[in-house]
Design a protein around this motif. Structure first.
Motif, PDB file in Angstrom:
ATOM      1  N   MET A   1      10.259  -5.325   6.291  1.00 37.67           N
ATOM      2  CA  MET A   1       8.840  -4.990   6.431  1.00 37.67           C
ATOM      3  C   MET A   1       8.315  -4.446   5.115  1.00 37.67           C
ATOM      4  O   MET A   1       8.940  -3.593   4.496  1.00 37.67           O
ATOM      5  N   ALA A   2       7.165  -4.988   4.668  1.00 37.81           N
ATOM      6  CA  ALA A   2       6.596  -4.558   3.394  1.00 37.81           C
ATOM      7  C   ALA A   2       6.088  -3.121   3.475  1.00 37.81           C
ATOM      8  O   ALA A   2       5.658  -2.651   4.529  1.00 37.81           O
ATOM      9  N   ARG A   3       6.147  -2.442   2.343  1.00 32.02           N
ATOM     10  CA  ARG A   3       5.642  -1.070   2.260  1.00 32.02           C
ATOM     11  C   ARG A   3       4.320  -1.055   1.506  1.00 32.02           C
ATOM     12  O   ARG A   3       4.147  -1.799   0.533  1.00 32.02           O
ATOM     13  N   PRO A   4       3.381  -0.208   1.909  1.00 34.07           N
ATOM     14  CA  PRO A   4       2.105  -0.141   1.196  1.00 34.07           C
ATOM     15  C   PRO A   4       2.295   0.445  -0.199  1.00 34.07           C
ATOM     16  O   PRO A   4       3.132   1.334  -0.406  1.00 34.07           O
ATOM     17  N   ILE A   5       1.544  -0.072  -1.156  1.00 31.36           N
ATOM     18  CA  ILE A   5       1.641   0.434  -2.520  1.00 31.36           C
ATOM     19  C   ILE A   5       0.446   1.327  -2.853  1.00 31.36           C
ATOM     20  O   ILE A   5       0.403   1.927  -3.939  1.00 31.36           O
ATOM     21  N   TRP A   6      -0.511   1.412  -1.946  1.00 33.36           N
ATOM     22  CA  TRP A   6      -1.685   2.278  -2.140  1.00 33.36           C
ATOM     23  C   TRP A   6      -2.293   2.543  -0.768  1.00 33.36           C
ATOM     24  O   TRP A   6      -2.310   1.665   0.104  1.00 33.36           O
ATOM     25  N   SER A   7      -2.762   3.739  -0.561  1.00 33.82           N
ATOM     26  CA  SER A   7      -3.434   4.106   0.686  1.00 33.82           C
ATOM     27  C   SER A   7      -4.761   4.768   0.354  1.00 33.82           C
ATOM     28  O   SER A   7      -4.860   5.547  -0.602  1.00 33.82           O
ATOM     29  N   GLY A   8      -5.781   4.440   1.122  1.00 31.54           N
ATOM     30  CA  GLY A   8      -7.101   5.017   0.895  1.00 31.54           C
ATOM     31  C   GLY A   8      -8.053   4.559   1.973  1.00 31.54           C
ATOM     32  O   GLY A   8      -7.650   4.355   3.125  1.00 31.54           O
ATOM     33  N   ALA A   9      -9.296   4.354   1.583  1.00 33.98           N
ATOM     34  CA  ALA A   9     -10.294   3.940   2.566  1.00 33.98           C
ATOM     35  C   ALA A   9     -11.347   3.083   1.886  1.00 33.98           C
ATOM     36  O   ALA A   9     -11.682   3.300   0.709  1.00 33.98           O
ATOM     37  N   ILE A  10     -11.831   2.079   2.602  1.00 34.00           N
ATOM     38  CA  ILE A  10     -12.965   1.286   2.138  1.00 34.00           C
ATOM     39  C   ILE A  10     -14.242   1.983   2.584  1.00 34.00           C
ATOM     40  O   ILE A  10     -14.410   2.281   3.766  1.00 34.00           O
ATOM     41  N   ASN A  11     -15.128   2.229   1.654  1.00 33.29           N
ATOM     42  CA  ASN A  11     -16.424   2.827   1.964  1.00 33.29           C
ATOM     43  C   ASN A  11     -17.534   1.839   1.643  1.00 33.29           C
ATOM     44  O   ASN A  11     -17.589   1.303   0.530  1.00 33.29           O
ATOM     45  N   PHE A  12     -18.388   1.564   2.609  1.00 36.13           N
ATOM     46  CA  PHE A  12     -19.599   0.789   2.331  1.00 36.13           C
ATOM     47  C   PHE A  12     -20.706   1.344   3.222  1.00 36.13           C
ATOM     48  O   PHE A  12     -20.580   1.420   4.435  1.00 36.13           O
ATOM     49  N   GLY A  13     -21.794   1.766   2.571  1.00 35.61           N
ATOM     50  CA  GLY A  13     -22.834   2.459   3.320  1.00 35.61           C
ATOM     51  C   GLY A  13     -22.271   3.752   3.867  1.00 35.61           C
ATOM     52  O   GLY A  13     -21.644   4.536   3.170  1.00 35.61           O
ATOM     53  N   LEU A  14     -22.477   3.971   5.158  1.00 37.80           N
ATOM     54  CA  LEU A  14     -21.949   5.165   5.823  1.00 37.80           C
ATOM     55  C   LEU A  14     -20.670   4.865   6.596  1.00 37.80           C
ATOM     56  O   LEU A  14     -20.170   5.706   7.342  1.00 37.80           O
ATOM     57  N   VAL A  15     -20.134   3.654   6.407  1.00 35.31           N
ATOM     58  CA  VAL A  15     -18.942   3.227   7.133  1.00 35.31           C
ATOM     59  C   VAL A  15     -17.693   3.463   6.280  1.00 35.31           C
ATOM     60  O   VAL A  15     -17.660   3.130   5.098  1.00 35.31           O
ATOM     61  N   THR A  16     -16.676   4.047   6.880  1.00 34.37           N
ATOM     62  CA  THR A  16     -15.394   4.278   6.215  1.00 34.37           C
ATOM     63  C   THR A  16     -14.279   3.676   7.053  1.00 34.37           C
ATOM     64  O   THR A  16     -14.178   3.945   8.251  1.00 34.37           O
ATOM     65  N   VAL A  17     -13.443   2.844   6.402  1.00 34.63           N
ATOM     66  CA  VAL A  17     -12.316   2.215   7.091  1.00 34.63           C
ATOM     67  C   VAL A  17     -11.032   2.559   6.339  1.00 34.63           C
ATOM     68  O   VAL A  17     -10.792   2.025   5.246  1.00 34.63           O
ATOM     69  N   PRO A  18     -10.196   3.459   6.859  1.00 33.34           N
ATOM     70  CA  PRO A  18      -8.918   3.762   6.207  1.00 33.34           C
ATOM     71  C   PRO A  18      -8.012   2.533   6.178  1.00 33.34           C
ATOM     72  O   PRO A  18      -7.828   1.857   7.195  1.00 33.34           O
ATOM     73  N   VAL A  19      -7.470   2.238   4.993  1.00 33.98           N
ATOM     74  CA  VAL A  19      -6.653   1.030   4.822  1.00 33.98           C
ATOM     75  C   VAL A  19      -5.429   1.328   3.973  1.00 33.98           C
ATOM     76  O   VAL A  19      -5.336   2.381   3.321  1.00 33.98           O
ATOM     77  N   GLN A  20      -4.502   0.369   3.987  1.00 31.80           N
ATOM     78  CA  GLN A  20      -3.335   0.408   3.113  1.00 31.80           C
ATOM     79  C   GLN A  20      -3.237  -0.916   2.376  1.00 31.80           C
ATOM     80  O   GLN A  20      -3.580  -1.977   2.928  1.00 31.80           O
ATOM     81  N   LEU A  21      -2.770  -0.854   1.128  1.00 30.37           N
ATOM     82  CA  LEU A  21      -2.720  -2.028   0.265  1.00 30.37           C
ATOM     83  C   LEU A  21      -1.287  -2.541   0.155  1.00 30.37           C
ATOM     84  O   LEU A  21      -0.359  -1.769  -0.066  1.00 30.37           O
ATOM     85  N   TYR A  22      -1.110  -3.862   0.310  1.00 32.21           N
ATOM     86  CA  TYR A  22       0.205  -4.493   0.239  1.00 32.21           C
ATOM     87  C   TYR A  22       0.154  -5.671  -0.745  1.00 32.21           C
ATOM     88  O   TYR A  22      -0.862  -6.369  -0.827  1.00 32.21           O
ATOM     89  N   SER A  23       1.239  -5.897  -1.459  1.00 37.05           N
ATOM     90  CA  SER A  23       1.322  -7.072  -2.332  1.00 37.05           C
ATOM     91  C   SER A  23       1.350  -8.332  -1.480  1.00 37.05           C
ATOM     92  O   SER A  23       2.121  -8.427  -0.520  1.00 37.05           O
ATOM     93  N   ALA A  24       0.524  -9.306  -1.841  1.00 40.72           N
ATOM     94  CA  ALA A  24       0.461 -10.563  -1.079  1.00 40.72           C
ATOM     95  C   ALA A  24       1.324 -11.651  -1.699  1.00 40.72           C
ATOM     96  O   ALA A  24       1.569 -12.685  -1.078  1.00 40.72           O
ATOM     97  N   THR A  25       1.789 -11.445  -2.916  1.00 44.14           N
ATOM     98  CA  THR A  25       2.581 -12.473  -3.601  1.00 44.14           C
ATOM     99  C   THR A  25       3.858 -11.853  -4.154  1.00 44.14           C
ATOM    100  O   THR A  25       3.968 -10.629  -4.293  1.00 44.14           O
ATOM    101  N   GLU A  26       4.821 -12.698  -4.482  1.00 37.87           N
ATOM    102  CA  GLU A  26       6.055 -12.252  -5.118  1.00 37.87           C
ATOM    103  C   GLU A  26       6.561 -13.326  -6.058  1.00 37.87           C
ATOM    104  O   GLU A  26       6.258 -14.515  -5.893  1.00 37.87           O
ATOM    105  N   ASP A  27       7.288 -12.910  -7.064  1.00 34.66           N
ATOM    106  CA  ASP A  27       7.799 -13.817  -8.083  1.00 34.66           C
ATOM    107  C   ASP A  27       9.207 -14.279  -7.702  1.00 34.66           C
ATOM    108  O   ASP A  27      10.092 -13.457  -7.482  1.00 34.66           O
ATOM    109  N   HIS A  28       9.387 -15.610  -7.635  1.00 36.17           N
ATOM    110  CA  HIS A  28      10.693 -16.165  -7.283  1.00 36.17           C
ATOM    111  C   HIS A  28      11.453 -16.672  -8.506  1.00 36.17           C
ATOM    112  O   HIS A  28      12.455 -17.379  -8.361  1.00 36.17           O
ATOM    113  N   SER A  29      10.962 -16.339  -9.694  1.00 34.82           N
ATOM    114  CA  SER A  29      11.655 -16.788 -10.902  1.00 34.82           C
ATOM    115  C   SER A  29      13.061 -16.190 -10.956  1.00 34.82           C
ATOM    116  O   SER A  29      13.286 -15.045 -10.543  1.00 34.82           O
TER     117      SER A  29
END
Length: 323
Positions: free
Chosen positions: A1-29
């Motif tokens: 299971m992937a681990r988040p590399i950043w945690s925070g919240a998306i803010n737009f207007g008066l709306v706040t959505v707590p989120v976590q950031l995960y890498s979507a790609t990986e290098d197979h070289s």
């Protein structure tokens, strides 16, 4: 299971959505270590003072910025830390832009954004659906690992996607960097139509799973073969590039060549030959044979019309030359 590399919240207007950031790609070289040939001795790099030849401890290394006159400004690590931006806790969306307006050259790295907790799923899904419906991307700035980024939050396939973007200053000007760009010239209608027809005939659905890193696969096979003591078979030489010729002339000759091969079979084009032709090829043949209404024909009807017209042309008596 992937681990988040950043945690925070998306803010737009008066709306706040707590989120976590995960890498979507990986290098197979495949990565290699370095050895001295003929031995099992590893090659290692050291931080060495170029004047004394002595190794320098990492804690004794500072950074230097070279000036135009060749001198350096020495900067201590602590001085950089003092001015470094603090880690962002939020993705503050400054505005929404049409996703199609962002040139792909600006896209840098792709991440997934997931709701930080299950209870935030409703707000997350609402924002995801709204961005998908409007085809908009939220533009925001945030800090991660001591570096400031500009990013685009957008709707993906059931997940919110965050693309870090290059700043405008990062993009080079091709007119200044490239010396061999052709001057602006308008293509003629006939050439443009033929080039467009060629592109249309080669159009297909984007299926990324159809493409593989064949070089990495060959490296993996090389390692397995060497470990097993098998003989290594060199890859075949790549094909020589074809002579650069006029696109219109190339396609026209290709169509005429296919048409000629099709007419050799006792007045009838070979069925396989017709099936190999693109719609653009068939349309060109139909134009030469004066088949009416070709632009509205289906491919099957167009093939039949070309075949029938070709048969008629072959059976027509040759005109007598004037004496």
């Amino acid at each position: 299971m992937a681990r988040p590399i950043w945690s925070g919240a998306i803010n737009f207007g008066l709306v706040t959505v707590p989120v976590q950031l995960y890498s979507a790609t990986e290098d197979h070289s495949i990565s290699f270590r370095q050895f001295e040939r003929g031995t099992s001795d590893r090659i290692r790099y050291r931080r060495v003072n170029e004047r004394t030849g002595k190794e320098v401890d990492y804690n004794d290394i500072v950074k230097g910025y070279e000036l135009d006159d060749g001198d350096y400004v020495i900067v201590e690590p602590d001085e950089l830390d003092d001015i470094a931006p603090g880690r962002s806790r939020t993705l503050d969306i400054e505005g929404f832009v049409d996703l199609d307006e962002i040139d792909p050259i600006f896209f840098q790295k792709t991440y997934w954004l997931a709701p930080a907790k299950e209870e935030f799923g409703k707000a997350y899904s609402l924002l995801l659906a709204a961005m998908e419906k409007t085809n908009k991307a939220g533009i925001a700035k945030f800090v991660m690992r001591g570096k400031e980024y500009i990013a685009a939050a957008r709707a993906g396939d059931g997940v919110m996607v965050l693309n870090t973007l290059h700043f405008a200053d990062d993009i080079r000007n091709p007119a200044k960097e490239l010396s061999k760009l052709p001057g602006k010239s308008e293509a003629t209608g006939k050439e443009l139509d033929m080039a467009t027809a060629l592109i249309d005939s080669m159009a297909e659905d984007w299926e990324p799973e159809s493409y593989h890193d064949t070089y990495t696969e060959r490296v993996e096979k090389l390692i397995k073969d060497k470990k097993a003591g098998r003989k290594i078979t060199p890859a075949s030489e790549p094909a020589e590039p074809t002579k650069v010729i006029d696109l219109f002339d190339a396609l026209s000759r290709s169509v005429k060549d296919r048409k000629g091969r099709g007419q050799k079979g006792r007045g009838k084009p070979a069925a396989a030959g017709l099936s190999e032709l693109s719609k653009a090829d068939l349309d060109k043949m139909a134009r030469e044979l004066d088949v009416k209404g070709r632009s509205k024909m289906s491919r099957k009807d167009l093939e039949k019309a070309v075949e029938a017209a070709t048969e008629t042309t072959d059976k027509a008596p040759a005109k007598k030359k004037a004496s």
